[in-house]
Design a protein around this motif. Sequence first.
Motif, short mmCIF file in Angstrom:
data_model
loop_
_atom_site.label_atom_id
_atom_site.label_comp_id
_atom_site.label_asym_id
_atom_site.label_seq_id
_atom_site.Cartn_x
_atom_site.Cartn_y
_atom_site.Cartn_z
N ALA A 1 10.29 0.86 8.41
CA ALA A 1 9.59 2.11 7.40
C ALA A 1 9.43 1.82 5.94
O ALA A 1 8.53 1.75 5.23
CB ALA A 1 10.05 3.65 7.44
N ALA B 1 6.40 -0.92 3.51
CA ALA B 1 5.95 0.22 2.74
C ALA B 1 4.94 -0.76 1.84
O ALA B 1 3.81 -0.14 1.52
CB ALA B 1 6.87 0.64 1.93
N VAL C 1 -0.13 1.37 11.58
CA VAL C 1 1.03 1.19 12.51
C VAL C 1 0.78 2.19 13.75
O VAL C 1 0.25 3.24 13.50
CB VAL C 1 2.32 1.89 11.80
CG1 VAL C 1 3.45 1.80 12.87
CG2 VAL C 1 2.63 0.59 10.86
N THR D 1 2.79 3.81 17.03
CA THR D 1 4.28 3.89 17.57
C THR D 1 4.25 4.83 18.60
O THR D 1 3.51 6.12 18.49
CB THR D 1 5.15 4.04 16.19
OG1 THR D 1 6.63 4.02 16.96
CG2 THR D 1 5.19 5.30 15.53
N ARG E 1 9.49 8.50 9.30
CA ARG E 1 9.98 7.71 8.16
C ARG E 1 8.87 6.75 7.51
O ARG E 1 8.90 6.64 6.28
CB ARG E 1 11.03 6.75 8.92
CG ARG E 1 12.30 7.28 9.00
CD ARG E 1 13.24 6.45 9.96
NE ARG E 1 14.52 6.97 9.57
CZ ARG E 1 15.02 7.96 10.59
NH1 ARG E 1 14.32 8.53 11.34
NH2 ARG E 1 16.25 8.06 10.64
N LEU E 2 7.80 6.43 8.27
CA LEU E 2 6.82 5.61 7.71
C LEU E 2 5.77 6.63 6.78
O LEU E 2 5.54 6.08 5.65
CB LEU E 2 6.01 5.19 8.72
CG LEU E 2 6.32 3.84 9.69
CD1 LEU E 2 5.85 3.78 10.95
CD2 LEU E 2 6.32 2.63 8.66
N SER E 3 5.89 7.88 7.29
CA SER E 3 5.02 8.79 6.46
C SER E 3 5.74 8.92 5.13
O SER E 3 5.20 8.98 4.14
CB SER E 3 4.80 9.88 6.99
OG SER E 3 4.30 10.91 6.36
N ALA F 1 3.40 5.04 3.96
CA ALA F 1 2.41 4.31 4.77
C ALA F 1 1.06 5.36 5.02
O ALA F 1 1.34 6.28 5.33
CB ALA F 1 2.91 4.10 6.12
N VAL G 1 -0.74 5.99 10.24
CA VAL G 1 0.13 5.86 11.24
C VAL G 1 -0.40 6.56 12.35
O VAL G 1 -0.73 7.67 12.25
CB VAL G 1 1.56 6.36 10.78
CG1 VAL G 1 2.52 6.39 11.87
CG2 VAL G 1 1.90 5.55 9.66
#
Length: 265
Positions: A117, A121, A128, A130, A138-140, A144, A147
């Motif tokens: 994540a 960045a 992504v 998933t 975590r990506l948000s 990112a 997603v």
Amino acid sequence: MSARPRLSQAAVEDRRQDVLRYVAERGEIRIDALAAHFGLSLMTMHRDLDDLAGRGLLRKERGRAVAFPALTMETATRFRVDANREVKEALCAAAAERVRPGSTVLIDDSTTLYPLADALAGVEGMRVVTNSVGLAQRLSSAGAADVTLLGGQYRGDFHSCTGPEVTRALSRIRADLALMSATAVHDGRLYHPLPEFVEVKEAMLAAAASSLLLADHTKFGRTATYCYGDAAAYEAVLTDTGTDAAETAAVRELGVPVTAVPVRL
């Protein structure tokens, strides 16, 4: 007599993970014996155990610390997320260097991949996909922009989704790269204890033009109930320098390059 220096939160968490592993190896142990083993006061030991019990990582019962069953501990996210953090971060940083701007990346639900994540960045225009709720969150948080969370049967212990909805969605996707891990790797063969997660991994491999396997040294030399092929399905394997040489040799014999990533401790 001078007071002991105050430990950082990271050092305290490392100690608590050591306590968790020690309890898991024994099944259960008296709290006073546990405190003596780690050279801690009884008050500090109770504080550590209260924290671990509060996170659902073990149980406290009448002066004893009691572990959960081995299968639960090997698979459930809450047990794995803080283990070998530095190694996971190093593997994810190395993998992120192979992600091109504008690419579509599949990432499975392994906690080994949570540090991606932050590592991803700065990759522009990346998409992504998933099945991991934890990774999507975590990506948000890391900023990112694009997603996609694959929905299906939510598995609370793993904080992710499985089932036919996930595999059907993956059959309609063509990704540039899959970043994945494995519960166990032995002689180049890959294993997982639960079949529904094997199905998702196989679907991700089929949906990606290329794929990388990220697995730290603790994953090697082990097996689990379900075998789902071998490392030859991957373009490369990223591990750390602590992995047994015979295990990495078995992967290379399949024609798969292995990169041993150095880890700063």
